[in-house]
Design a protein around this motif. Sequence first.
Motif, PDB file in Angstrom:
ATOM      1  N   MET A   1       0.855  -1.184   0.000  1.00  0.00           N
ATOM      2  CA  MET A   1       0.000   0.000   0.000  1.00  0.00           C
ATOM      3  C   MET A   1       0.895   1.238   0.000  1.00  0.00           C
ATOM      4  SD  MET A   1      -3.157   0.883   0.242  1.00  0.00           S
ATOM      5  CE  MET A   1      -4.312   1.997   0.912  1.00  0.00           C
ATOM      6  N   ASN A   2       0.677   2.092  -0.963  1.00  0.00           N
ATOM      7  CA  ASN A   2       1.489   3.294  -1.084  1.00  0.00           C
ATOM      8  C   ASN A   2       0.878   4.447  -0.313  1.00  0.00           C
ATOM      9  OD1 ASN A   2       3.655   2.566  -2.881  1.00  0.00           O
ATOM     10  ND2 ASN A   2       2.071   2.243  -4.401  1.00  0.00           N
ATOM     11  N   THR A   3       1.722   5.134   0.433  1.00  0.00           N
ATOM     12  CA  THR A   3       1.244   6.321   1.128  1.00  0.00           C
ATOM     13  C   THR A   3       1.410   7.559   0.253  1.00  0.00           C
ATOM     14  OG1 THR A   3       3.386   6.593   2.199  1.00  0.00           O
ATOM     15  CG2 THR A   3       1.693   5.404   3.426  1.00  0.00           C
ATOM     16  N   GLU A   4       2.348   7.491  -0.716  1.00  0.00           N
ATOM     17  CA  GLU A   4       2.533   8.613  -1.614  1.00  0.00           C
ATOM     18  C   GLU A   4       1.418   8.606  -2.661  1.00  0.00           C
ATOM     19  OE1 GLU A   4       6.490   7.505   0.047  1.00  0.00           O
ATOM     20  OE2 GLU A   4       5.104   6.349  -1.134  1.00  0.00           O
ATOM     21  N   ALA A   5       0.934   9.790  -3.002  1.00  0.00           N
ATOM     22  CA  ALA A   5      -0.203   9.906  -3.916  1.00  0.00           C
ATOM     23  C   ALA A   5       0.163   9.547  -5.355  1.00  0.00           C
ATOM     24  CB  ALA A   5      -0.788  11.314  -3.857  1.00  0.00           C
ATOM     25  N   THR A   6       1.406   9.773  -5.747  1.00  0.00           N
ATOM     26  CA  THR A   6       1.804   9.483  -7.120  1.00  0.00           C
ATOM     27  C   THR A   6       3.131   8.735  -7.122  1.00  0.00           C
ATOM     28  OG1 THR A   6       3.139  11.474  -7.442  1.00  0.00           O
ATOM     29  CG2 THR A   6       0.755  11.674  -7.893  1.00  0.00           C
ATOM     30  N   ALA A   7       3.414   8.126  -8.270  1.00  0.00           N
ATOM     31  CA  ALA A   7       4.690   7.430  -8.428  1.00  0.00           C
ATOM     32  C   ALA A   7       5.854   8.408  -8.298  1.00  0.00           C
ATOM     33  CB  ALA A   7       4.724   6.717  -9.775  1.00  0.00           C
ATOM     34  N   ARG A   8       5.704   9.608  -8.861  1.00  0.00           N
ATOM     35  CA  ARG A   8       6.763  10.623  -8.763  1.00  0.00           C
ATOM     36  C   ARG A   8       7.028  11.009  -7.306  1.00  0.00           C
ATOM     37  NH1 ARG A   8       9.567   9.632 -12.514  1.00  0.00           N
ATOM     38  NH2 ARG A   8       8.805  10.001 -14.586  1.00  0.00           N
ATOM     39  N   GLU A   9       5.966  11.138  -6.528  1.00  0.00           N
ATOM     40  CA  GLU A   9       6.143  11.453  -5.104  1.00  0.00           C
ATOM     41  C   GLU A   9       6.877  10.320  -4.390  1.00  0.00           C
ATOM     42  OE1 GLU A   9       2.335  12.432  -3.428  1.00  0.00           O
ATOM     43  OE2 GLU A   9       2.110  14.178  -4.722  1.00  0.00           O
ATOM     44  N   ALA A  10       6.557   9.105  -4.748  1.00  0.00           N
ATOM     45  CA  ALA A  10       7.248   7.958  -4.154  1.00  0.00           C
ATOM     46  C   ALA A  10       8.732   8.002  -4.506  1.00  0.00           C
ATOM     47  CB  ALA A  10       6.618   6.652  -4.630  1.00  0.00           C
ATOM     48  N   GLU A  11       9.033   8.334  -5.752  1.00  0.00           N
ATOM     49  CA  GLU A  11      10.437   8.434  -6.161  1.00  0.00           C
ATOM     50  C   GLU A  11      11.165   9.528  -5.388  1.00  0.00           C
ATOM     51  OE1 GLU A  11      11.521   6.916 -10.401  1.00  0.00           O
ATOM     52  OE2 GLU A  11      10.193   8.658 -10.605  1.00  0.00           O
ATOM     53  N   ARG A  12      10.520  10.681  -5.245  1.00  0.00           N
ATOM     54  CA  ARG A  12      11.152  11.785  -4.494  1.00  0.00           C
ATOM     55  C   ARG A  12      11.412  11.379  -3.041  1.00  0.00           C
ATOM     56  NH1 ARG A  12       7.985  15.018  -7.838  1.00  0.00           N
ATOM     57  NH2 ARG A  12       6.247  15.110  -6.392  1.00  0.00           N
ATOM     58  N   ALA A  13      10.470  10.675  -2.446  1.00  0.00           N
ATOM     59  CA  ALA A  13      10.641  10.235  -1.055  1.00  0.00           C
ATOM     60  C   ALA A  13      11.808   9.251  -0.942  1.00  0.00           C
ATOM     61  CB  ALA A  13       9.348   9.607  -0.536  1.00  0.00           C
ATOM     62  N   ILE A  14      11.949   8.368  -1.900  1.00  0.00           N
ATOM     63  CA  ILE A  14      13.062   7.411  -1.902  1.00  0.00           C
ATOM     64  C   ILE A  14      14.389   8.157  -2.004  1.00  0.00           C
ATOM     65  CG2 ILE A  14      14.202   5.621  -3.288  1.00  0.00           C
ATOM     66  CD1 ILE A  14      11.301   4.580  -3.918  1.00  0.00           C
ATOM     67  N   VAL A  15      14.464   9.123  -2.918  1.00  0.00           N
ATOM     68  CA  VAL A  15      15.687   9.912  -3.081  1.00  0.00           C
ATOM     69  C   VAL A  15      16.023  10.635  -1.776  1.00  0.00           C
ATOM     70  CG1 VAL A  15      16.724  11.876  -4.301  1.00  0.00           C
ATOM     71  CG2 VAL A  15      15.445  10.142  -5.580  1.00  0.00           C
ATOM     72  N   ASP A  16      15.015  11.219  -1.136  1.00  0.00           N
ATOM     73  CA  ASP A  16      15.233  11.915   0.146  1.00  0.00           C
ATOM     74  C   ASP A  16      15.737  10.954   1.222  1.00  0.00           C
ATOM     75  OD1 ASP A  16      14.391  14.264  -1.034  1.00  0.00           O
ATOM     76  OD2 ASP A  16      12.393  14.238  -0.100  1.00  0.00           O
ATOM     77  N   GLU A  17      15.154   9.766   1.291  1.00  0.00           N
ATOM     78  CA  GLU A  17      15.572   8.787   2.300  1.00  0.00           C
ATOM     79  C   GLU A  17      17.027   8.379   2.088  1.00  0.00           C
ATOM     80  OE1 GLU A  17      12.743   5.579   2.093  1.00  0.00           O
ATOM     81  OE2 GLU A  17      11.097   6.983   2.484  1.00  0.00           O
ATOM     82  N   PHE A  18      17.395   8.095   0.846  1.00  0.00           N
ATOM     83  CA  PHE A  18      18.760   7.643   0.571  1.00  0.00           C
ATOM     84  C   PHE A  18      19.777   8.758   0.795  1.00  0.00           C
ATOM     85  CE2 PHE A  18      16.858   3.845  -0.878  1.00  0.00           C
ATOM     86  CZ  PHE A  18      17.854   2.883  -0.907  1.00  0.00           C
TER      87      PHE A  18
ATOM     88  N   PHE B   1      14.571   7.359  -9.951  1.00  0.00           N
ATOM     89  CA  PHE B   1      15.196   7.187  -8.636  1.00  0.00           C
ATOM     90  C   PHE B   1      16.425   6.288  -8.709  1.00  0.00           C
ATOM     91  CE2 PHE B   1      12.470   3.485  -8.803  1.00  0.00           C
ATOM     92  CZ  PHE B   1      13.162   2.511  -8.103  1.00  0.00           C
ATOM     93  N   VAL B   2      16.467   5.370  -9.654  1.00  0.00           N
ATOM     94  CA  VAL B   2      17.603   4.446  -9.768  1.00  0.00           C
ATOM     95  C   VAL B   2      18.895   5.232  -9.981  1.00  0.00           C
ATOM     96  CG1 VAL B   2      18.605   2.583 -11.165  1.00  0.00           C
ATOM     97  CG2 VAL B   2      16.155   2.548 -10.607  1.00  0.00           C
ATOM     98  N   GLN B   3      18.862   6.187 -10.887  1.00  0.00           N
ATOM     99  CA  GLN B   3      20.024   7.047 -11.137  1.00  0.00           C
ATOM    100  C   GLN B   3      20.221   8.044 -10.003  1.00  0.00           C
ATOM    101  OE1 GLN B   3      21.798   6.441 -13.979  1.00  0.00           O
ATOM    102  NE2 GLN B   3      23.365   7.857 -13.316  1.00  0.00           N
ATOM    103  N   ALA B   4      19.124   8.614  -9.526  1.00  0.00           N
ATOM    104  CA  ALA B   4      19.204   9.688  -8.535  1.00  0.00           C
ATOM    105  C   ALA B   4      19.836   9.240  -7.213  1.00  0.00           C
ATOM    106  CB  ALA B   4      17.819  10.282  -8.287  1.00  0.00           C
ATOM    107  N   ILE B   5      19.608   8.003  -6.810  1.00  0.00           N
ATOM    108  CA  ILE B   5      20.191   7.539  -5.543  1.00  0.00           C
ATOM    109  C   ILE B   5      21.528   6.827  -5.758  1.00  0.00           C
ATOM    110  CG2 ILE B   5      17.959   7.418  -4.384  1.00  0.00           C
ATOM    111  CD1 ILE B   5      18.053   4.382  -4.616  1.00  0.00           C
ATOM    112  N   GLY B   6      21.954   6.698  -7.001  1.00  0.00           N
ATOM    113  CA  GLY B   6      23.251   6.092  -7.278  1.00  0.00           C
ATOM    114  C   GLY B   6      23.224   4.597  -7.473  1.00  0.00           C
ATOM    115  N   LEU B   7      22.038   4.019  -7.535  1.00  0.00           N
ATOM    116  CA  LEU B   7      21.953   2.566  -7.735  1.00  0.00           C
ATOM    117  C   LEU B   7      22.617   2.144  -9.037  1.00  0.00           C
ATOM    118  CD1 LEU B   7      18.376   1.395  -6.674  1.00  0.00           C
ATOM    119  CD2 LEU B   7      20.561   0.568  -5.794  1.00  0.00           C
ATOM    120  N   ALA B   8      22.419   2.919 -10.077  1.00  0.00           N
ATOM    121  CA  ALA B   8      22.946   2.554 -11.392  1.00  0.00           C
ATOM    122  C   ALA B   8      24.459   2.335 -11.333  1.00  0.00           C
ATOM    123  CB  ALA B   8      22.592   3.631 -12.419  1.00  0.00           C
ATOM    124  N   GLN B   9      25.160   3.127 -10.524  1.00  0.00           N
ATOM    125  CA  GLN B   9      26.613   3.019 -10.440  1.00  0.00           C
ATOM    126  C   GLN B   9      27.072   1.961  -9.430  1.00  0.00           C
ATOM    127  OE1 GLN B   9      24.749   5.744 -10.068  1.00  0.00           O
ATOM    128  NE2 GLN B   9      25.737   7.566 -10.875  1.00  0.00           N
TER     129      GLN B   9
END
Length: 143
Positions: free
Chosen positions: A1-18, A107-115
């Motif tokens: 269950m997602n608490t973020e209203a949109t996929a983009r919001e979920a991505e931003r929250a992930i980036v902030d957490e990392f 978010f994959v690139q933004a948090i550095g996962l890709a590297q």
Amino acid sequence: MNTEATAREAERAIVDEFAYFGDWTERYQYLIDLGRRLPPLPPELMTEEHRVHGCQSQVWLVAEGDARRLEFRAASDSAIVSGLIALLLRVYSGRSAEEILATEPTFVQAIGLAQHLSPTRSNGLAAMLKTVRAHAERALAAA
């Protein structure tokens, strides 16, 4: 269950957490912790039909719903891959097929996962994303 209203919001929250973590040892540990929190996938769903091909680890991904809202459940035999699954589910599960297809995994690139993922894990992540998108495409085609 997602608490973020949109996929983009979920991505931003992930980036902030990392961003809270200073190094990749801490980030990997966080990924592992996220994976441990995934709800278990019933063994009867861990079938060839639900297996994601292209992953070195065993990964099963189950989609339920229709074009208006797709819910995903997934599991892996790898701790880090389970964490990657948790991130993908957070971004894509509970969304419409159109939103899933319109949301590139920035978010994959933004948090550095890709590297920081090994080539085999990167291939597995790409395979999981492809599977999620394929479910969305099929749901749209059926609508």
